[in-house]
Each structure stands twice: as structure tokens, then as C-alpha cells.
Write a protein that holds these residues in place. Structure first.
Motif, PDB file in Angstrom:
ATOM      1  N   SER A  74      -6.197   2.764  -4.724  1.00 37.66           N
ATOM      2  CA  SER A  74      -5.439   3.899  -4.215  1.00 37.66           C
ATOM      3  C   SER A  74      -6.013   5.173  -4.820  1.00 37.66           C
ATOM      4  O   SER A  74      -6.581   5.158  -5.921  1.00 37.66           O
ATOM      5  N   LEU A 121       0.842  -1.201   0.000  1.00 36.93           N
ATOM      6  CA  LEU A 121       0.000   0.000   0.000  1.00 36.93           C
ATOM      7  C   LEU A 121       0.877   1.252   0.000  1.00 36.93           C
ATOM      8  O   LEU A 121       0.547   2.259  -0.624  1.00 36.93           O
ATOM      9  N   ALA A 151      -4.498   4.609   0.355  1.00 39.19           N
ATOM     10  CA  ALA A 151      -4.734   3.317  -0.311  1.00 39.19           C
ATOM     11  C   ALA A 151      -5.342   2.311   0.666  1.00 39.19           C
ATOM     12  O   ALA A 151      -5.047   2.345   1.861  1.00 39.19           O
ATOM     13  N   GLN A 196       2.174   1.953  -3.442  1.00 36.68           N
ATOM     14  CA  GLN A 196       1.049   2.442  -4.244  1.00 36.68           C
ATOM     15  C   GLN A 196       0.818   3.934  -3.989  1.00 36.68           C
ATOM     16  O   GLN A 196       0.559   4.697  -4.915  1.00 36.68           O
ATOM     17  N   GLN A 197       0.907   4.336  -2.710  1.00 34.50           N
ATOM     18  CA  GLN A 197       0.694   5.749  -2.381  1.00 34.50           C
ATOM     19  C   GLN A 197       1.867   6.604  -2.849  1.00 34.50           C
ATOM     20  O   GLN A 197       1.693   7.686  -3.379  1.00 34.50           O
TER      21      GLN A 197
END
Ligand code: SAM
Length: 315
Positions: A299, A242, A259, A245-246
Motif C-alpha cells: 500500500s 485492501l 493498494a 489498508q488504504q
């Protein structure tokens, strides 16, 4: 030649997604009266796949609804790698159409989408036209507030031109949507795209659905995850966690990001609707669903104050 084979395999992932959606819709997981205009038939899919698609479609809808509420009819939606997505028609039917709706995908995919739209009066009739005019080429379609445009998203230099043809307005509140798309674009090109969009749209929100938690217990990207349906997941490094992803947004000039795994998204959906869909099919192994949902996420990133810190929570 290898790259072309990969591109073809990537384009085939659209058939896969559309077929899964159509099958789940047919069973009653959610309503989409338009998907069957784009996909004729599908084979059976496992119950956990259907539930996964339910969470994907409903989770994205939560953010689309929040965007529409916040931007009213002044918003603009740009779906990157839209495939045969039916969101434009679903919003139109619900009376929630934004000011402009632009869909981009490889020309081979947009050509097929144009063909299906042209063939079905129900789809054509729902395209807004001020003067009754809809402009078609083989790969592109332009109506008053719906534009379908063929482009390879790795070719940023063509984006301005294509978006201008689609009557983009860089000053409108804008929502970008990528549903299982960035993972097929190599990290350099995906970064360049995110950076370019951040620089051009100062009041915007980006909604991204894709794989996450792709590392094994030794911290290695799982080899079996580098390819899916025969194509290279070129952007898989950003799907590590996560956090990655951010971070991929904030390092590419987006002001903030958040996310959630699809486990969290699924649990946040309205309980009565979850109960309803959980009765559609028996799921022998609950664990299979949890494992699947842990490997996907939504996200969100934003620029400007309007869409700052939107959460997955309803309402
Ligand atoms: N977003 C749609 C959905 O969720 O139903 C389609 C998802 S499908 C898994 C991935 C889509 O991304 C395909 O339609 C593919 O053609 C598109 N795509 C991937 N890489 C692309 C690129 N470089 N340029 C344009 N489209 C791309």
C-alpha cells in the motif's frame, strides 16, 4: 513479561526475513551483494516463498526508483523497522543515493546491525563521510548520509529527538518504508505514528508491505493469523482488506492512498525477469504461490502533489 516475550519474538522476525532474502539471493532471484554480511547461513526455503520474496523486494524497488527519479538527490528515505535491510548499500552501488537515509528499529536489532557494519570494511567504506568521521554507539551509527538509530516505534515522544540526531530534514521530499512492520504494532500506536508522520512531512510518500485479506468466508479474522512465528500480530485489523489498508492512512491524515495485492504486483513486474526467475526452481503447485501472494499487499500513501497517485506499473 508477556510483552517482553512478544517483543523478542517480533525482533526474531527480522532473522527470518533476512534468512529468506539471503537464500533467494543465493539462488539468483535478485542481486544483493550485501545481504551475506548480515546473515551467515540459511536453511532451504520452498520455491513459493522465494518467489514471494522476489515480488516483495522487486515491488518495493519499483516505488523506491520512482521516488528517487522524482526527488533526485534531494530525497530522504526513512526505513521504519528496517531490520537488516540492505537498501542503502544497493542504492549506493547503483549510484542512486538520496540526500539522507535513516533506519530505525528496536535497539537490540540496531545494535546487531551496527556490529555487522563495523565488522565489514566493504559496508563501512560505502558510507559517505565528508570528514571521514563515523560516530558509533552500541545501538546507533551516524555517518554523513546514513543513520541507524535504535527506538521502539511505539514511543512517539522519542521520535523527534532520534530523527534530529539522524539529521532529518522535515522539508525534504521523504519516503517512508515499512516492510512487514506495522502488523506487529498495535493499531493505536500505529495510528499515532502515521498521524505524527503525516503532520511533520508535508511532501512525502509512504510505502507499506504487509499482510492483507486476513478474514475468512464468515468475515472473521482467521484465528490462525493472529499469531505468526509465535508473536502477536497486534495490528492485524488493518490487514483485513485492501480498503482497510488504504483507509488506515487517510484516517490518519494522509491525503490519499492506494493498494495492490502481491498477485497484481507480481504480474506487473517485467515479464522477461519473471520468466528468468520462474526457471530457477520448479513450482509444482502454482496455486500455492497465488494463495501466498493474495495474502500480502503493497500500500502507498502520499502527502503533497509530488508523489500523488504513483502506480505499481513500470516506468
Ligand atoms: N523491514 C525488514 C525487512 O523486511 O527485511 C525487517 C522486517 S521484520 C519482519 C520486522 C521488523 O520490524 C523487525 O526488525 C522488528 O524489530 C521491527 N519492529 C517491529 N515492531 C517494532 C517497534 N515497535 N519498534 C521498532 N521496530 C519494530
Amino acid at each position: 513479561i508477556k510483552d517482553m516475550a512478544d517483543d523478542e519474538a517480533i525482533q526474531a522476525t527480522n532473522d527470518d526475513a533476512s534468512e529468506c532474502k539471503r537464500y533467494a539471493v543465493q539462488l539468483g532471484y535478485w542481486s544483493d551483494p550485501f545481504i551475506n554480511f548480515f546473515v551467515k547461513q540459511t536453511g532451504r526455503k520452498a520455491p513459493e516463498i522465494n518467489r514471494g520474496y522476489y515480488a516483495r523486494v522487486k515491488g518495493i524497488e519499483v516505488f523506491v526508483d520512482k521516488f528517487i527519479k522524482l526527488s533526485g538527490e534531494k530525497g530522504q528515505i526513512i526505513n521504519l523497522g528496517a531490520g537488516f535491510d540492505t537498501l542503502y548499500w544497493r542504492l549506493k552501488e547503483a549510484g542512486k543515493c538520496p540526500a539522507n537515509f535513516i533506519e530505525l528499529d528496536f535497539p537490540s536489532i540496531t545494535a546487531r546491525k551496527c556490529y555487522h557494519i563495523k565488522k565489514h570494511k566493504q559496508l563501512i567504506d560505502m558510507l559517505n563521510t565528508e570528514d571521514g568521521e563515523i560516530r558509533f554507539s552500541t545501538t546507533d551509527l551516524h555517518a554523513a548520509n546514513y543513520h541507524l538509530v535504535g527506538i521502539d516505534l511505539r514511543h512517539i515522544s522519542e521520535l523527534t529527538n532520534k530523527l534530529t540526531q539522524a539529521e532529518v530534514n522535515f522539508n525534504l521530499p521523504t519516503m517512508f518504508l515499512t516492510e512487514c512492520v506495522l502488523v506487529y504494532v498495535d493499531a493505536g500506536a500505529a495510528s499515532a505514528l502515521l498521524k505524527w508522520l503525516a503532520g511533520k512531512f508535508s511532501n512525502s510518500i509512504f510505502i507499506n508491505y504487509e499482510q492483507v485479506n486476513m478474514k475468512d468466508k464468515f468475515g472473521q479474522i482467521m484465528l490462525s493469523n493472529l499469531r505468526s512465528r509465535g508473536c502477536l500480530l497486534a495490528g492485524v485489523e488493518d490487514c483485513e482488506s485492501l480498503e482497510t489498508q488504504q483507509r488506515r492512512f487517510t484516517i490518519n491524515n494522509w491525503e490519499g492512498s492506494n493498494a495492490w495485492t502481491m498477485v497484481e504486483v507480481y504480474d506487473s513486474l517485467p515479464q522477461d525477469d519473471r520468466r528468468r526467475i520462474e526457471h530457477i526452481e520448479m513450482l509444482d503447485e502454482q496455486e500455492l504461490l497465488v494463495q501466498l501472494l493474495q495474502h500480502y499487499c503493497i500500500s502507498v500513501a502520499w502527502n503533497g502533489q509530488t508523489f500523488k497517485n504513483l502506480s505499481i506499473a513500470q516506468g
